[in-house]
Design a protein around this motif. Structure first.
Motif, short mmCIF file in Angstrom:
data_model
loop_
_atom_site.label_atom_id
_atom_site.label_comp_id
_atom_site.label_asym_id
_atom_site.label_seq_id
_atom_site.Cartn_x
_atom_site.Cartn_y
_atom_site.Cartn_z
N PRO A 196 2.75 -42.25 20.64
CA PRO A 196 2.58 -40.82 20.35
C PRO A 196 1.24 -40.30 20.86
N GLN A 197 1.24 -39.08 21.32
CA GLN A 197 0.02 -38.43 21.76
C GLN A 197 -0.66 -37.79 20.54
N ILE A 198 -1.82 -38.30 20.19
CA ILE A 198 -2.49 -37.85 18.97
C ILE A 198 -3.58 -36.84 19.31
N ASP A 199 -3.53 -35.72 18.65
CA ASP A 199 -4.58 -34.71 18.76
C ASP A 199 -5.63 -35.03 17.71
N HIS A 200 -6.66 -35.79 18.14
CA HIS A 200 -7.64 -36.27 17.18
C HIS A 200 -8.44 -35.13 16.56
N ALA A 201 -8.65 -34.05 17.29
CA ALA A 201 -9.36 -32.90 16.72
C ALA A 201 -8.56 -32.28 15.58
N ALA A 202 -7.24 -32.20 15.78
CA ALA A 202 -6.39 -31.65 14.73
C ALA A 202 -6.35 -32.57 13.51
N VAL A 203 -6.31 -33.86 13.75
CA VAL A 203 -6.34 -34.82 12.65
C VAL A 203 -7.64 -34.68 11.85
N PHE A 204 -8.76 -34.57 12.56
CA PHE A 204 -10.05 -34.42 11.89
C PHE A 204 -10.07 -33.17 11.01
N ARG A 205 -9.58 -32.07 11.54
CA ARG A 205 -9.59 -30.82 10.78
C ARG A 205 -8.75 -30.94 9.51
#
Length: 409
Positions: A4-13
């Motif tokens: 899966p392509q993870i949006d780490h910025a979105a996860v952090f938020r």
């Protein structure tokens, strides 16, 4: 299966709980959504600003120390590269819509460093749990008075714990500074060696409690000869540094009058019996004779010196090893061995901080040292010493000191 392509910025938020990223200068680099919501500050009010410009101390609370304690915890994380968990603290927040109106808050903070490829701290993860409601918890009839008493007791105990921890840190930091100053004064820079080249390095252990008693020494002998030694006192702190100074001086004196390295270590062993804290000290010494191209060496429980040949092969000088100082009840003669060397070879003496790791067999560390020596065999002593430290020491440092001597033969 496709990853899966993870949006780490979105996860952090979206992380639950308050989380902020700060630079080592304590400037906000990013914050998650809960941080914005709970503090009542917009991202624009936070990003790029110094933390205590955004959240100053409550000027109406004479006992307030939240800003100081938080700043010191963050700076410790930057200085040590280690996580710093704080006791519960009170840190009021000024109402952004009504300047001068302060809201009482209690927090449980943790500051964790993020290390870059060079081992230096690039960011601080500041994670905070608000525990205001827990501190104010009430229970059953008459709970108000009991709750306020509980709140006062919990807060007082948390502050006391924080203050005790801070005093201990300062005491350990002072001891470390004194021990390092003593070691620096006692460990000599390599003096003139005629046309021969040598390099020395000393790297203290990381952490306030881990100053040890490693030493090195270089002694000019009559003729075209030189004695080189390294040693390691068991223990930590100022006491180990003081013992180190006594033993280094004693071995240096014995080397000048003894008939070879084994006799010098025998004299050191006798002297060590009268020095409290010297038991189980390890040491290795080698006499270099450029006239005969011979190394004569002896070891008291220490790791073997390494002889790097011009072709890149490495020989460990391990044929004259005896127990550490004070390990034997009866005095006995120590072994001594000799090895020839060719012009252009390199002799390396070191302490265990360079090669020993708690999770590895020592042979793995020695093999790593041999590979590094072979890879840099054409480097001069100064460059080789730097290369060995880079190749063998973890970027974050070790929990043991490292002393290193490199001599081009």
């Amino acid at each position: 299966m496709r990853e899966p392509q993870i949006d780490h910025a979105a996860v952090f938020r979206a992380l639950p709980g308050m989380v902020a990223l700060l630079t080592p200068e304590l400037v906000y680099a990013d914050v998650n959504d809960d941080f914005v919501r709970i503090t009542g500050r917009s991202r624009e009010e936070l990003i790029g600003r110094y933390i205590f410009d955004v959240f100053p101390e409550n000027p109406h609370d004479d006992a307030a120390a939240g800003m100081r304690e938080t700043r010191e915890s963050m700076l410790r994380a930057v200085a040590t590269g280690e996580r710093d968990t704080m006791a519960v603290l009170r840190y009021d927040i000024e109402d952004s819509q009504h300047p001068g109106l302060w809201h009482e808050h209690f927090w449980s903070p943790v500051n964790a460093p993020v290390l870059g490829a060079d081992g230096k701290v690039t960011l601080i993860v500041h994670r905070v749990e608000e525990v205001t409601e827990l501190i104010r918890a009430r229970g059953g009839p008459g709970g108000d008075s009991r709750a306020r008493a509980l709140e006062a007791d919990l807060y007082a105990r948390a502050r006391e714990l924080q203050e005790v921890n801070e005093r201990l840190r300062k005491a350990h930091a002072h001891e470390r500074e004194v021990a390092l100053a003593l070691q620096e004064a006692l460990l000599p820079a390599p003096g003139p060696l005629g046309h021969h080249q040598a390099a020395v390095r000393y790297r203290p252990a990381v952490g306030a409690l881990n100053v040890c008693g490693d030493w090195y020494d270089l002694v000019d002998l009559p003729g075209d000869c030189l004695a080189v030694a390294v040693g390691d006192v068991v223990g930590h702190g100022l006491a180990a540094a003081c013992v180190m100074g006594q033993l280094r001086s004693a071995l240096s004196a014995a080397t000048r009058v003894a008939d070879g390295p084994a006799r010098a270590l025998e004299a050191l062993g006798l002297y060590a019996r009268s020095v409290e804290g010297a038991e189980s000290t390890t040491a290795a010494t080698a006499f270099v004779d450029w006239g005969t191209h011979t190394l004569t060496y002896s070891s008291a429980g220490h790791l073997p010196p390494a002889l790097l040949h011009p072709d890149g092969t490495v020989t460990f000088l391990d044929q004259a090893t005896d127990p550490p100082l004070g390990a034997s009840v009866e005095h006995s003669e120590r072994p001594e061995a000799s090895a020839p060397f060719t012009e252009g070879a390199t002799l390396v003496l070191y302490t265990d901080g360079l090669v020993e790791r708690r999770t590895e067999d020592i042979d793995i560390g020695l093999a790593r040292l041999a590979r590094s020596l072979g890879a840099h065999r054409e480097a001069g002593p100064e460059d080789l010493a730097d290369a060995l430290l880079t190749d063998l020491l973890p970027p974050t440092g070790t929990t043991d000191d490292t002393a290193l001597v490199v001599i081009r033969l």
